[in-house]
Design a protein around this motif. Structure first.
Motif, PDB file in Angstrom:
ATOM      1  N   MET A 171       0.839  -1.174   0.000  1.00 31.58           N
ATOM      2  CA  MET A 171       0.000   0.000   0.000  1.00 31.58           C
ATOM      3  C   MET A 171       0.887   1.241   0.000  1.00 31.58           C
ATOM      4  SD  MET A 171      -3.181   0.681   2.515  1.00 31.58           S
ATOM      5  CE  MET A 171      -4.629   0.426   1.541  1.00 31.58           C
ATOM      6  N   GLN A 172       0.468   2.254  -0.702  1.00 31.37           N
ATOM      7  CA  GLN A 172       1.258   3.475  -0.781  1.00 31.37           C
ATOM      8  C   GLN A 172       0.788   4.496   0.246  1.00 31.37           C
ATOM      9  OE1 GLN A 172       0.520   4.897  -4.737  1.00 31.37           O
ATOM     10  NE2 GLN A 172      -1.350   5.942  -4.171  1.00 31.37           N
ATOM     11  N   GLU A 173       1.667   5.420   0.584  1.00 31.07           N
ATOM     12  CA  GLU A 173       1.321   6.485   1.516  1.00 31.07           C
ATOM     13  C   GLU A 173       0.410   7.487   0.814  1.00 31.07           C
ATOM     14  OE1 GLU A 173       3.958   8.611   4.709  1.00 31.07           O
ATOM     15  OE2 GLU A 173       4.342   9.532   2.754  1.00 31.07           O
ATOM     16  N   VAL A 174      -0.671   7.887   1.494  1.00 28.25           N
ATOM     17  CA  VAL A 174      -1.594   8.891   0.968  1.00 28.25           C
ATOM     18  C   VAL A 174      -1.776   9.949   2.052  1.00 28.25           C
ATOM     19  CG1 VAL A 174      -3.896   9.374   0.082  1.00 28.25           C
ATOM     20  CG2 VAL A 174      -2.773   7.213  -0.500  1.00 28.25           C
ATOM     21  N   ILE A 175      -1.115  11.086   1.875  1.00 30.30           N
ATOM     22  CA  ILE A 175      -1.197  12.197   2.800  1.00 30.30           C
ATOM     23  C   ILE A 175      -1.954  13.317   2.089  1.00 30.30           C
ATOM     24  CG2 ILE A 175       0.092  13.845   4.225  1.00 30.30           C
ATOM     25  CD1 ILE A 175       0.533  10.896   5.018  1.00 30.30           C
ATOM     26  N   LEU A 176      -2.971  13.850   2.758  1.00 25.97           N
ATOM     27  CA  LEU A 176      -3.815  14.882   2.154  1.00 25.97           C
ATOM     28  C   LEU A 176      -3.764  16.169   2.966  1.00 25.97           C
ATOM     29  CD1 LEU A 176      -6.939  12.588   1.622  1.00 25.97           C
ATOM     30  CD2 LEU A 176      -5.257  13.213  -0.107  1.00 25.97           C
ATOM     31  N   THR A 177      -4.041  17.281   2.297  1.00 19.04           N
ATOM     32  CA  THR A 177      -4.223  18.543   3.004  1.00 19.04           C
ATOM     33  C   THR A 177      -5.653  18.567   3.538  1.00 19.04           C
ATOM     34  OG1 THR A 177      -5.058  19.717   1.061  1.00 19.04           O
ATOM     35  CG2 THR A 177      -2.645  19.716   1.400  1.00 19.04           C
ATOM     36  N   GLU A 178      -5.963  19.528   4.391  1.00 19.24           N
ATOM     37  CA  GLU A 178      -7.340  19.655   4.908  1.00 19.24           C
ATOM     38  C   GLU A 178      -8.329  19.856   3.755  1.00 19.24           C
ATOM     39  OE1 GLU A 178      -8.850  20.728   8.261  1.00 19.24           O
ATOM     40  OE2 GLU A 178      -7.122  20.132   9.457  1.00 19.24           O
ATOM     41  N   GLU A 179      -7.958  20.684   2.801  1.00 21.22           N
ATOM     42  CA  GLU A 179      -8.828  20.946   1.653  1.00 21.22           C
ATOM     43  C   GLU A 179      -9.064  19.670   0.836  1.00 21.22           C
ATOM     44  OE1 GLU A 179      -8.613  23.566  -2.415  1.00 21.22           O
ATOM     45  OE2 GLU A 179      -7.864  24.508  -0.574  1.00 21.22           O
ATOM     46  N   GLU A 180      -7.999  18.929   0.574  1.00 17.10           N
ATOM     47  CA  GLU A 180      -8.127  17.667  -0.167  1.00 17.10           C
ATOM     48  C   GLU A 180      -8.963  16.662   0.617  1.00 17.10           C
ATOM     49  OE1 GLU A 180      -3.852  17.569  -2.555  1.00 17.10           O
ATOM     50  OE2 GLU A 180      -3.932  16.938  -0.453  1.00 17.10           O
ATOM     51  N   LEU A 181      -8.783  16.646   1.934  1.00 12.87           N
ATOM     52  CA  LEU A 181      -9.544  15.737   2.786  1.00 12.87           C
ATOM     53  C   LEU A 181     -11.040  16.062   2.742  1.00 12.87           C
ATOM     54  CD1 LEU A 181      -9.092  13.349   4.716  1.00 12.87           C
ATOM     55  CD2 LEU A 181      -8.859  15.022   6.575  1.00 12.87           C
ATOM     56  N   ARG A 182     -11.382  17.342   2.784  1.00 10.01           N
ATOM     57  CA  ARG A 182     -12.804  17.744   2.691  1.00 10.01           C
ATOM     58  C   ARG A 182     -13.390  17.351   1.335  1.00 10.01           C
ATOM     59  NH1 ARG A 182     -10.892  21.990   5.845  1.00 10.01           N
ATOM     60  NH2 ARG A 182     -10.433  23.308   4.053  1.00 10.01           N
ATOM     61  N   ALA A 183     -12.617  17.522   0.267  1.00 10.10           N
ATOM     62  CA  ALA A 183     -13.093  17.137  -1.071  1.00 10.10           C
ATOM     63  C   ALA A 183     -13.290  15.620  -1.147  1.00 10.10           C
ATOM     64  CB  ALA A 183     -12.110  17.605  -2.140  1.00 10.10           C
ATOM     65  N   LYS A 184     -12.351  14.859  -0.594  1.00  8.27           N
ATOM     66  CA  LYS A 184     -12.485  13.394  -0.580  1.00  8.27           C
ATOM     67  C   LYS A 184     -13.689  12.981   0.258  1.00  8.27           C
ATOM     68  CE  LYS A 184      -9.065  11.667  -2.975  1.00  8.27           C
ATOM     69  NZ  LYS A 184      -9.332  10.834  -4.147  1.00  8.27           N
ATOM     70  N   CYS A 185     -13.935  13.679   1.347  1.00  6.05           N
ATOM     71  CA  CYS A 185     -15.081  13.360   2.200  1.00  6.05           C
ATOM     72  C   CYS A 185     -16.385  13.536   1.416  1.00  6.05           C
ATOM     73  CB  CYS A 185     -15.075  14.233   3.449  1.00  6.05           C
ATOM     74  SG  CYS A 185     -16.376  13.810   4.631  1.00  6.05           S
ATOM     75  N   ALA A 186     -16.525  14.639   0.720  1.00  6.79           N
ATOM     76  CA  ALA A 186     -17.735  14.870  -0.076  1.00  6.79           C
ATOM     77  C   ALA A 186     -17.889  13.798  -1.151  1.00  6.79           C
ATOM     78  CB  ALA A 186     -17.682  16.261  -0.711  1.00  6.79           C
ATOM     79  N   GLU A 187     -16.792  13.444  -1.786  1.00  8.87           N
ATOM     80  CA  GLU A 187     -16.804  12.407  -2.820  1.00  8.87           C
ATOM     81  C   GLU A 187     -17.236  11.058  -2.233  1.00  8.87           C
ATOM     82  OE1 GLU A 187     -13.563  10.621  -6.033  1.00  8.87           O
ATOM     83  OE2 GLU A 187     -13.011  12.303  -4.748  1.00  8.87           O
ATOM     84  N   TRP A 188     -16.654  10.677  -1.097  1.00  5.89           N
ATOM     85  CA  TRP A 188     -16.986   9.386  -0.487  1.00  5.89           C
ATOM     86  C   TRP A 188     -18.375   9.387   0.144  1.00  5.89           C
ATOM     87  CZ3 TRP A 188     -15.284   4.835  -1.517  1.00  5.89           C
ATOM     88  CH2 TRP A 188     -14.030   4.703  -2.103  1.00  5.89           C
ATOM     89  N   GLN A 189     -18.853  10.532   0.579  1.00 10.17           N
ATOM     90  CA  GLN A 189     -20.233  10.590   1.074  1.00 10.17           C
ATOM     91  C   GLN A 189     -21.208  10.237  -0.047  1.00 10.17           C
ATOM     92  OE1 GLN A 189     -19.682  14.451   3.627  1.00 10.17           O
ATOM     93  NE2 GLN A 189     -21.703  13.594   4.062  1.00 10.17           N
ATOM     94  N   LYS A 190     -20.926  10.689  -1.264  1.00 14.60           N
ATOM     95  CA  LYS A 190     -21.772  10.319  -2.406  1.00 14.60           C
ATOM     96  C   LYS A 190     -21.683   8.825  -2.683  1.00 14.60           C
ATOM     97  CE  LYS A 190     -21.635  14.608  -5.064  1.00 14.60           C
ATOM     98  NZ  LYS A 190     -21.170  15.215  -6.314  1.00 14.60           N
ATOM     99  N   ILE A 191     -20.467   8.311  -2.752  1.00 14.42           N
ATOM    100  CA  ILE A 191     -20.266   6.898  -3.062  1.00 14.42           C
ATOM    101  C   ILE A 191     -20.936   6.009  -2.021  1.00 14.42           C
ATOM    102  CG2 ILE A 191     -18.512   5.072  -3.209  1.00 14.42           C
ATOM    103  CD1 ILE A 191     -16.625   7.249  -4.422  1.00 14.42           C
ATOM    104  N   LEU A 192     -20.826   6.386  -0.753  1.00 10.09           N
ATOM    105  CA  LEU A 192     -21.366   5.578   0.345  1.00 10.09           C
ATOM    106  C   LEU A 192     -22.812   5.939   0.698  1.00 10.09           C
ATOM    107  CD1 LEU A 192     -18.228   5.592   2.659  1.00 10.09           C
ATOM    108  CD2 LEU A 192     -19.000   3.752   1.134  1.00 10.09           C
ATOM    109  N   ARG A 193     -23.402   6.822  -0.075  1.00 14.84           N
ATOM    110  CA  ARG A 193     -24.797   7.237   0.134  1.00 14.84           C
ATOM    111  C   ARG A 193     -24.989   7.867   1.513  1.00 14.84           C
ATOM    112  NH1 ARG A 193     -23.929   6.766  -4.414  1.00 14.84           N
ATOM    113  NH2 ARG A 193     -24.933   5.407  -5.882  1.00 14.84           N
ATOM    114  N   LEU A 194     -24.113   8.809   1.836  1.00 12.32           N
ATOM    115  CA  LEU A 194     -24.182   9.524   3.107  1.00 12.32           C
ATOM    116  C   LEU A 194     -24.304  11.035   2.892  1.00 12.32           C
ATOM    117  CD1 LEU A 194     -21.358   7.586   4.999  1.00 12.32           C
ATOM    118  CD2 LEU A 194     -23.826   7.441   5.439  1.00 12.32           C
ATOM    119  N   GLN A 195     -24.866  11.423   1.740  1.00 17.01           N
ATOM    120  CA  GLN A 195     -24.976  12.844   1.426  1.00 17.01           C
ATOM    121  C   GLN A 195     -25.887  13.587   2.399  1.00 17.01           C
ATOM    122  OE1 GLN A 195     -25.674  10.261  -0.705  1.00 17.01           O
ATOM    123  NE2 GLN A 195     -25.704  10.980  -2.801  1.00 17.01           N
TER     124      GLN A 195
END
Length: 141
Positions: free
Chosen positions: A1-25
């Motif tokens: 597995m590779q290291e994945v380090i995100l900024t706060e902004e990137e983390l918020r964008a990933k959260c919104a993306e995964w909320q859609k995928i996981l049906r948690l909008q």
């Protein structure tokens, strides 16, 4: 597995993306990077504090400066985020947090599911980024 380090902004964008995928909008999720001293759980890579009644949650991802150098795997903030978001679906089933064996089973199931989702998402590459949907065509051929 590779290291994945995100900024706060990137983390918020990933959260919104995964909320859609996981049906948690329909959940309000406040996500951020936290130092280990500011987290409630000791030795945690991430944590979630939910409010089931309000459909709100706070997710804290461990700051990379506090990630243990002797850990078996490199830090993956996206994996930690998906893991914590999956807890939202299971919180109502495990309201009695006193039963340690159920808590362990929940953690193991969520870890397996989050790893599988991250693997599939990353395997799909650009196609997943464009469609933001792991369902494909929903089975309609």
């Amino acid at each position: 597995m590779q290291e994945v380090i995100l900024t706060e902004e990137e983390l918020r964008a990933k959260c919104a993306e995964w909320q859609k995928i996981l049906r948690l909008q329909d959940w309000i999720v406040d996500v951020g990077i936290s130092r280990s001293r500011d987290m409630n759980l000791e030795n945690a890579q991430a944590e979630i504090v939910p409010s089931l009644q309000k459909r709100m949650a706070t997710v804290r991802i461990l700051d990379s400066v506090d990630y243990p150098p002797d850990c078996a795997e490199p830090q993956d903030m996206e994996l930690s985020l998906v893991h914590e978001l999956l807890h939202i679906h299971l919180f109502p089933l495990f309201a009695d947090r006193e039963d340690e064996m159920r808590l362990i089973a929940e953690e193991q199931a969520i870890e397996a599911i989050s790893r599988g989702l991250i693997y599939l998402y990353r395997k799909g590459g650009e196609e997943n980024v464009k469609s933001n949907d792991l369902r494909g065509n929903g089975g309609a051929e």
